[in-house]
Write an enzyme that holds these catalytic residues in place. Structure first.
Site, PDB file in Angstrom:
ATOM      1  N   SER A 172       7.985   7.299  18.792  1.00 56.17           N
ATOM      2  CA  SER A 172       8.734   8.406  19.385  1.00 56.17           C
ATOM      3  C   SER A 172       8.539   9.695  18.606  1.00 56.17           C
ATOM      4  CB  SER A 172      10.216   8.024  19.370  1.00 56.17           C
ATOM      5  OG  SER A 172      11.020   9.174  19.456  1.00 56.17           O
ATOM      6  N   GLU A 213      10.845  11.436  17.814  1.00 62.56           N
ATOM      7  CA  GLU A 213      11.953  11.469  16.846  1.00 62.56           C
ATOM      8  C   GLU A 213      11.471  11.117  15.441  1.00 62.56           C
ATOM      9  OE1 GLU A 213      15.512  12.063  17.137  1.00 62.56           O
ATOM     10  OE2 GLU A 213      14.728  13.113  18.879  1.00 62.56           O
ATOM     11  N   TYR A 223      17.841   5.993  14.217  1.00 67.45           N
ATOM     12  CA  TYR A 223      16.900   5.678  15.304  1.00 67.45           C
ATOM     13  C   TYR A 223      15.483   6.103  14.908  1.00 67.45           C
ATOM     14  CZ  TYR A 223      14.234   6.195  19.558  1.00 67.45           C
ATOM     15  OH  TYR A 223      13.226   6.109  20.490  1.00 67.45           O
ATOM     16  N   GLY A 258      18.463   7.056  31.898  1.00 65.87           N
ATOM     17  CA  GLY A 258      19.848   6.641  31.670  1.00 65.87           C
ATOM     18  C   GLY A 258      20.773   7.854  31.632  1.00 65.87           C
ATOM     19  N   THR A 313      19.131  15.082  30.031  1.00 61.85           N
ATOM     20  CA  THR A 313      18.583  15.537  31.318  1.00 61.85           C
ATOM     21  C   THR A 313      19.312  14.890  32.495  1.00 61.85           C
ATOM     22  OG1 THR A 313      16.910  13.805  31.207  1.00 61.85           O
ATOM     23  CG2 THR A 313      16.272  15.985  30.383  1.00 61.85           C
ATOM     24  N   GLY A 367      26.539  19.314  24.237  1.00 62.80           N
ATOM     25  CA  GLY A 367      26.464  19.665  22.814  1.00 62.80           C
ATOM     26  C   GLY A 367      25.585  20.889  22.619  1.00 62.80           C
TER      27      GLY A 367
HETATM   28  O1  G4F Z   1      18.364  13.593  25.846  1.00 59.26           O
HETATM   29  P1  G4F Z   1      18.598  13.348  24.412  1.00 59.26           P
HETATM   30  O2  G4F Z   1      19.727  12.455  24.064  1.00 59.26           O
HETATM   31  O3  G4F Z   1      17.216  12.852  23.837  1.00 59.26           O
HETATM   32  P2  G4F Z   1      16.597  12.813  22.343  1.00 59.26           P
HETATM   33  O4  G4F Z   1      17.666  12.714  21.329  1.00 59.26           O
HETATM   34  O5  G4F Z   1      15.647  13.954  22.216  1.00 59.26           O
HETATM   35  O6  G4F Z   1      15.805  11.447  22.344  1.00 59.26           O
HETATM   36  C1  G4F Z   1      15.101  10.950  23.480  1.00 59.26           C
HETATM   37  O7  G4F Z   1      13.738  11.242  23.390  1.00 59.26           O
HETATM   38  C2  G4F Z   1      13.063  10.650  22.268  1.00 59.26           C
HETATM   39  C3  G4F Z   1      11.605  11.066  22.306  1.00 59.26           C
HETATM   40  O8  G4F Z   1      10.925  10.473  23.350  1.00 59.26           O
HETATM   41  C4  G4F Z   1      13.228   9.139  22.318  1.00 59.26           C
HETATM   42  F1  G4F Z   1      12.625   8.577  21.254  1.00 59.26           F
HETATM   43  C5  G4F Z   1      14.688   8.769  22.330  1.00 59.26           C
HETATM   44  O9  G4F Z   1      14.841   7.380  22.485  1.00 59.26           O
HETATM   45  C6  G4F Z   1      15.337   9.446  23.536  1.00 59.26           C
HETATM   46  O10 G4F Z   1      14.749   8.929  24.706  1.00 59.26           O
HETATM   47  O11 G4F Z   1      18.858  14.759  23.667  1.00 59.26           O
HETATM   48  C7  G4F Z   1      17.981  15.840  23.801  1.00 59.26           C
HETATM   49  C8  G4F Z   1      18.593  17.067  23.135  1.00 59.26           C
HETATM   50  C9  G4F Z   1      19.122  16.816  21.723  1.00 59.26           C
HETATM   51  O12 G4F Z   1      18.735  17.887  20.898  1.00 59.26           O
HETATM   52  C10 G4F Z   1      20.632  16.823  21.890  1.00 59.26           C
HETATM   53  O13 G4F Z   1      21.361  17.275  20.751  1.00 59.26           O
HETATM   54  O14 G4F Z   1      19.722  17.470  23.916  1.00 59.26           O
HETATM   55  C11 G4F Z   1      20.768  17.795  23.032  1.00 59.26           C
HETATM   56  N1  G4F Z   1      22.058  17.664  23.737  1.00 59.26           N
HETATM   57  C12 G4F Z   1      22.921  18.695  23.962  1.00 59.26           C
HETATM   58  N2  G4F Z   1      24.001  18.231  24.595  1.00 59.26           N
HETATM   59  C13 G4F Z   1      22.572  16.549  24.252  1.00 59.26           C
HETATM   60  C14 G4F Z   1      23.811  16.895  24.793  1.00 59.26           C
HETATM   61  N3  G4F Z   1      22.105  15.279  24.300  1.00 59.26           N
HETATM   62  C15 G4F Z   1      22.859  14.343  24.924  1.00 59.26           C
HETATM   63  N4  G4F Z   1      22.398  13.088  25.026  1.00 59.26           N
HETATM   64  N5  G4F Z   1      24.091  14.634  25.457  1.00 59.26           N
HETATM   65  C16 G4F Z   1      24.625  15.911  25.407  1.00 59.26           C
HETATM   66  O15 G4F Z   1      25.728  16.164  25.893  1.00 59.26           O
END
Ligand code: G4F
Length: 325
Positions: free
Chosen positions: A129, A131, A153, A189, A194, A215
């Site tokens: 990833s 990450e 993670y 999910g 997104t 966030g």
């Molecule tokens: O959608 P996210 O939770 O994805 P993240 O953390 O980038 O990780 C995903 O992609 C990785 C790379 O392929 C994978 F390895 C991992 O398993 C997963 O699929 O968050 C994306 C961004 C972050 O910066 C987070 O802080 O969105 C920001 N964010 C802002 N508000 C939020 C929110 N994320 C989530 N989940 N929920 C919020 O309310």
């Protein structure tokens, strides 16, 4: 057409469902490891596989049990193994570091070890990833960029990456690492940002909700379409020698841009509905991730086709359609 046999972990997820469809279209016999509870509650837990369920071979096992992984690999004798399963929600990994590290690292280790012992000619794919890059020294990130993960993670994925490379170097296993940047779709999910956004837009447009709490809106990610990314996984295992590849679009956008576009597509002004909640910020954020997939383009002939705007629209359209909007 091939008559190869593939074994997938994480088959019930977004990537597993798209990869299964792709492999079936290529003539593979497709096997998947699922939790026993998934077989007991198929309507809910196997929903992404509904259309192809009858063409799949599902095996109940746990990535926390070497014995059960060993049994399935022995039964299936796969030609290719795609290890997609993980505790993959970064936020949750801050709440429970121990289970994230245990499940993700041990699961990868058990599977590699079983493949090496039982089917050493099997080609192995590990879902690494972006990450793993964390606070990267350079932008964009490629296969030579140093890892500096920012969550358990990310740390678990670096360990899985290293284990996979080590099995390649030490035991001659055909083992490849994909370093996939964020990849989304209507099958994503709901916990990921997104889908949280696209589903909220649909609920608001349907009059079922009035607010979306998020966030960090300033975080930037390199978002592509999952359907295209799983094809890159398969391409990696079709090469004469195993290697590691970054898969990305090379474009990045902020969460705010995603929000704005998603609401706008439904004819809504996001400023009326979106609030930021400090509770949803991560203890250690990754502000910017942007991938350089030049090697994948050159060696695999892979490149992304779906544009960011089209991805956002597809996700919003699907969620709206499901609510009859
Ligand atoms: O959608 P996210 O939770 O994805 P993240 O953390 O980038 O990780 C995903 O992609 C990785 C790379 O392929 C994978 F390895 C991992 O398993 C997963 O699929 O968050 C994306 C961004 C972050 O910066 C987070 O802080 O969105 C920001 N964010 C802002 N508000 C939020 C929110 N994320 C989530 N989940 N929920 C919020 O309310």
């Amino acid at each position: 057409m091939s008559s190869k046999c593939a074994l997938l972990t994480g088959i019930t997820g977004q990537d597993g469902s798209y990869l299964s469809e792709w492999l079936l279209s290529q003539g593979y016999e497709v096997h998947g490891i699922v939790r026993r509870v998934a077989l007991e509650d198929p309507d809910h837990r196997l929903s992404r596989l509904r259309e192809i369920r009858s063409r799949l071979h599902l095996h109940a096992a746990s990535l926390e049990s070497y014995a059960s992984i060993h049994r399935v690999v022995h039964e299936v004798q796969p030609d290719e193994c795609y290890h997609l399963a993980a505790q993959s929600f970064v936020s949750y990994s801050f709440d429970d570091e121990f289970s994230t590290l245990n499940t993700n690292i041990n699961g990868t280790h058990y599977l590699l070890s079983a493949v090496k012992a039982l089917t050493p000619d099997c080609r192995f794919y590990f879902a690494g990833s972006s990450e793993m890059f964390g606070v990267a020294e350079t932008v964009p990130q490629n296969e030579d960029t140093r890892f500096h993960p920012r969550s358990s993670y990310g740390i678990s994925k670096v360990a899985g990456f290293d284990l996979t490379r080590n099995y390649r170097e030490a035991y001659g296993l055909y083992a490849a690492n994909g370093i996939l940047f964020n990849h989304e779709s209507p099958r994503r999910g709901y916990e990921f940002v997104t889908r949280k956004i696209s589903s909220a837009v649909a609920r608001i447009a349907a009059g079922k909700s009035t607010e979306l709490r998020l966030g960090n809106l300033d975080a930037q990610r390199d978002w592509g379409h999952a359907r295209e990314y799983v094809q890159a996984m398969w391409m990696m295992l079709q090469q004469p020698t195993p290697d590691d590849y970054v898969i990305a679009t090379g474009e990045c956008h902020s969460v705010r841009e995603f929000v704005e576009l998603a609401f706008c597509h439904a004819g809504l002004d996001y400023r009326k509905y979106v609030t930021t909640d400090r509770e949803l910020f991560r203890p250690a954020e990754i502000n910017l991730l942007k991938g350089d997939a030049a090697k994948a383009r050159r060696v695999l002939g892979w490149s992304h086709q779906v544009k960011f705007q089209d991805l956002v629209r597809e996700m919003v359209d699907e969620d709206c359609r499901a609510l009859g909007v």
